[in-house]
Design an enzyme around this catalytic site. Sequence first.
Site, PDB file in Angstrom:
ATOM      1  N   GLY A   9      66.849  35.900  41.410  1.00 49.52           N
ATOM      2  CA  GLY A   9      66.701  37.362  41.386  1.00 49.52           C
ATOM      3  C   GLY A   9      66.659  37.868  42.814  1.00 49.52           C
ATOM      4  N   ALA A  11      67.183  41.118  44.112  1.00 50.66           N
ATOM      5  CA  ALA A  11      67.002  42.529  44.470  1.00 50.66           C
ATOM      6  C   ALA A  11      66.120  42.540  45.731  1.00 50.66           C
ATOM      7  CB  ALA A  11      66.357  43.273  43.311  1.00 50.66           C
ATOM      8  N   GLY A  14      63.073  40.101  45.866  1.00 46.17           N
ATOM      9  CA  GLY A  14      63.520  38.706  45.829  1.00 46.17           C
ATOM     10  C   GLY A  14      64.196  38.292  47.125  1.00 46.17           C
ATOM     11  N   ARG A  34      71.822  36.922  38.804  1.00 46.90           N
ATOM     12  CA  ARG A  34      72.644  37.142  37.617  1.00 46.90           C
ATOM     13  C   ARG A  34      74.068  37.558  38.003  1.00 46.90           C
ATOM     14  NH1 ARG A  34      72.652  41.609  34.314  1.00 46.90           N
ATOM     15  NH2 ARG A  34      71.000  42.453  35.609  1.00 46.90           N
ATOM     16  N   ASN A 102      55.616  41.890  38.399  1.00 48.99           N
ATOM     17  CA  ASN A 102      54.375  42.536  37.945  1.00 48.99           C
ATOM     18  C   ASN A 102      54.268  42.379  36.432  1.00 48.99           C
ATOM     19  OD1 ASN A 102      52.775  43.560  40.023  1.00 48.99           O
ATOM     20  ND2 ASN A 102      54.049  45.386  40.260  1.00 48.99           N
ATOM     21  N   SER A 128      51.693  41.325  46.224  1.00 53.23           N
ATOM     22  CA  SER A 128      51.499  42.698  46.687  1.00 53.23           C
ATOM     23  C   SER A 128      51.931  42.856  48.131  1.00 53.23           C
ATOM     24  CB  SER A 128      50.046  43.131  46.552  1.00 53.23           C
ATOM     25  OG  SER A 128      49.907  44.452  47.067  1.00 53.23           O
ATOM     26  N   LYS A 182      46.176  40.824  39.912  1.00 49.30           N
ATOM     27  CA  LYS A 182      47.159  41.749  40.507  1.00 49.30           C
ATOM     28  C   LYS A 182      47.121  43.095  39.789  1.00 49.30           C
ATOM     29  CE  LYS A 182      50.262  43.690  42.904  1.00 49.30           C
ATOM     30  NZ  LYS A 182      51.467  44.197  42.425  1.00 49.30           N
ATOM     31  N   HIS A 185      44.213  44.924  41.023  1.00 50.92           N
ATOM     32  CA  HIS A 185      44.572  45.389  42.376  1.00 50.92           C
ATOM     33  C   HIS A 185      45.310  46.724  42.271  1.00 50.92           C
ATOM     34  CE1 HIS A 185      47.722  45.996  45.399  1.00 50.92           C
ATOM     35  NE2 HIS A 185      46.918  45.413  46.280  1.00 50.92           N
ATOM     36  N   ASN A 186      46.273  46.790  41.367  1.00 49.95           N
ATOM     37  CA  ASN A 186      47.046  48.022  41.234  1.00 49.95           C
ATOM     38  C   ASN A 186      46.197  49.174  40.698  1.00 49.95           C
ATOM     39  OD1 ASN A 186      49.161  46.384  42.047  1.00 49.95           O
ATOM     40  ND2 ASN A 186      50.619  47.349  40.683  1.00 49.95           N
ATOM     41  N   GLU A 189      44.400  50.376  43.518  1.00 49.90           N
ATOM     42  CA  GLU A 189      45.383  51.101  44.353  1.00 49.90           C
ATOM     43  C   GLU A 189      45.526  52.541  43.851  1.00 49.90           C
ATOM     44  OE1 GLU A 189      49.192  48.970  45.019  1.00 49.90           O
ATOM     45  OE2 GLU A 189      50.191  50.718  44.160  1.00 49.90           O
ATOM     46  N   TYR A 190      45.640  52.704  42.546  1.00 52.13           N
ATOM     47  CA  TYR A 190      45.740  54.051  41.962  1.00 52.13           C
ATOM     48  C   TYR A 190      44.497  54.877  42.316  1.00 52.13           C
ATOM     49  CZ  TYR A 190      49.735  53.410  38.661  1.00 52.13           C
ATOM     50  OH  TYR A 190      50.952  53.238  38.078  1.00 52.13           O
ATOM     51  N   ARG A 287      47.660  61.445  37.450  1.00 49.78           N
ATOM     52  CA  ARG A 287      49.123  61.346  37.578  1.00 49.78           C
ATOM     53  C   ARG A 287      49.798  61.922  36.338  1.00 49.78           C
ATOM     54  NH1 ARG A 287      51.159  55.723  40.466  1.00 49.78           N
ATOM     55  NH2 ARG A 287      49.553  55.590  42.070  1.00 49.78           N
ATOM     56  N   HIS A 451      24.267  53.710  10.933  1.00 51.42           N
ATOM     57  CA  HIS A 451      24.749  52.644  11.822  1.00 51.42           C
ATOM     58  C   HIS A 451      23.613  51.850  12.467  1.00 51.42           C
ATOM     59  CE1 HIS A 451      28.869  53.721  11.235  1.00 51.42           C
ATOM     60  NE2 HIS A 451      28.631  54.979  11.563  1.00 51.42           N
TER      61      HIS A 451
HETATM   62  C1  6PG Z   1      51.967  46.343  45.500  1.00 53.11           C
HETATM   63  C2  6PG Z   1      52.249  47.552  44.655  1.00 53.11           C
HETATM   64  C3  6PG Z   1      53.496  47.330  43.863  1.00 53.11           C
HETATM   65  C4  6PG Z   1      54.138  48.600  43.378  1.00 53.11           C
HETATM   66  C5  6PG Z   1      53.485  49.217  42.190  1.00 53.11           C
HETATM   67  C6  6PG Z   1      53.301  50.683  42.304  1.00 53.11           C
HETATM   68  O1  6PG Z   1      50.880  45.815  45.341  1.00 53.11           O
HETATM   69  O2  6PG Z   1      52.818  45.975  46.304  1.00 53.11           O
HETATM   70  O3  6PG Z   1      51.192  47.781  43.802  1.00 53.11           O
HETATM   71  O4  6PG Z   1      53.238  46.396  42.884  1.00 53.11           O
HETATM   72  O5  6PG Z   1      54.294  49.501  44.387  1.00 53.11           O
HETATM   73  O6  6PG Z   1      54.367  48.928  41.148  1.00 53.11           O
HETATM   74  O7  6PG Z   1      53.177  51.190  41.045  1.00 53.11           O
HETATM   75  P1  6PG Z   1      53.518  52.640  40.551  1.00 53.11           P
HETATM   76  O8  6PG Z   1      54.997  52.799  40.644  1.00 53.11           O
HETATM   77  O9  6PG Z   1      53.019  52.575  39.173  1.00 53.11           O
HETATM   78  O10 6PG Z   1      52.795  53.605  41.431  1.00 53.11           O
END
Ligand code: 6PG
Length: 479
Positions: A9, A11, A14, A34, A102, A128, A182, A185-186, A189-190, A287, A451
């Site tokens: 892969g 892209a 990768g 591919r 992911n 990440s 992971k 982690h995300n 991140e949000y 979001r 209950h």
């Molecule tokens: C990372 C990011 C990566 C990606 C997310 C963002 O750790 O490198 O988290 O995995 O940028 O997919 O997610 P959204 O598109 O949902 O904001």
Amino acid sequence: PIANIGVVGLAVMGSNLARNLASREGNVVAVTNRTDAKVDRLIEDHPEAGFVPSYSITDFAASLTTPRTAIVMVKAGRGTDAVIDELCEVFEPGDIIVDGGNALFTDTIRREAAVRAKGINFVGCGISGGEEGALNGPSLMPGGSAAAWQTLGPILESIAAVAQGEPCVTHVGTDGAGHFVKMVHNGIEYADMQLIAESYDLLRRVLGQTPAEAADTFADWNTGDLESYLIEITAEVLRHVDADSGQPLVDVVLDAAGAKGTGSWTVQTALDLGVPVSGIAEAVFARSLSSQTDVRAACRDLPGPSSAPALEDPAGFVEDVRLALYASKVLAYAQGFDEITAGARTYGWDIDRGEVARIWRAGCIIRARFLDRITEAYRDQPDLVSLLVAPVFVEVLEAAQQAWRRVVSVAVAAGVPVPGFAAALAHYDALRSERLPAALIQAQRDFFGAHTYRRIDREGTFHTLWSGDRSEISAEDTH
Ligand code: 6PG
């Protein structure tokens, strides 16, 4: 066979990971994709890498020394299953398939079991750091078996980001543990991004800072406790002027946030585990709300506060926002680590939370000075029940909590939404409360559905005969 590692892969993620691998001493990297054109393009653009190209999975497997080790870098989903199936056809027992996408951790658990049944190792590995991290050093979160880690560990250590001399990779736990971590982690991140966005909104809408002024504020914050990649890029984004319109870019970007799903997974999983991650949930909802264009248009003219709150000390307010951001961030991380704790318990993973914090110190999107503190907190107390009671964070919360309350009050009075700040503060106050109104909820549940409830002063389970004489019976008697 001459390659010790392969990438399927090609892209951006990768290709960059393959180039990173090739740049490290001792690695010879096999690559396949591919569509053949992507292979040719990579070989052409990077002759220095000495890639071993293949145009079929069979040739790819033949180019790898044993145990064959391949990292799959395709978009998470059905494509992943297809590539895994193909690899299983040509790999042999003892070989290793790594999924660097992911993937949802439950998919990883399923795939690991299926691949292991063939004697092949399967490692779901969270990666990440985006494109840049993949190329120069990501944070890596591998799960899978300890046996696979034996072979894979040194390879991953060679390409990971380095924080204080240590590579940002560890064997997180078995099967889906890496992808679970992971995912969290995300989610963090949000939350982090949402809290930064709320801070920015307050600086602009309450204090009237321009984007360039807000950029200076964030750049200043980045020299202190809040120092982090996300704060750093915030300052850069806010300073950027759109060439086309001459406006600050942030003012011409459509205010509808996208999401690819990992934040929602974090919240859905937390709901299943019964772990409150309100800060992360509010970030996901914020979001979604931003993208509800029609609802927003319909509600635009609803009334707001008649006058803006008077700010006596604007400079003081900037510092208050900084402290509110810091405290809310501590809460978001504490919630994320609570989810890791619960996940480990439910899925039987032996996750060292200090190690998780350690490998997030560099390479990943949430990298921050702050993660040194979390690492130390867990090193000092591996069994810490909540990050909030680690001495270092008690001190932070003590110093910040009054400012945090002022910021939420001002935001509410000004009509500026701060769901992240407010949810974090509510979580904090709920945890501090000696008694919670959950007692009332239990009594209500008992009223309408028998209950039952427990009492603070006696063992057992009880029910009040609400529709009878309202005497209390032991719940065992109801059967
Ligand atoms: C990372 C990011 C990566 C990606 C997310 C963002 O750790 O490198 O988290 O995995 O940028 O997919 O997610 P959204 O598109 O949902 O904001």
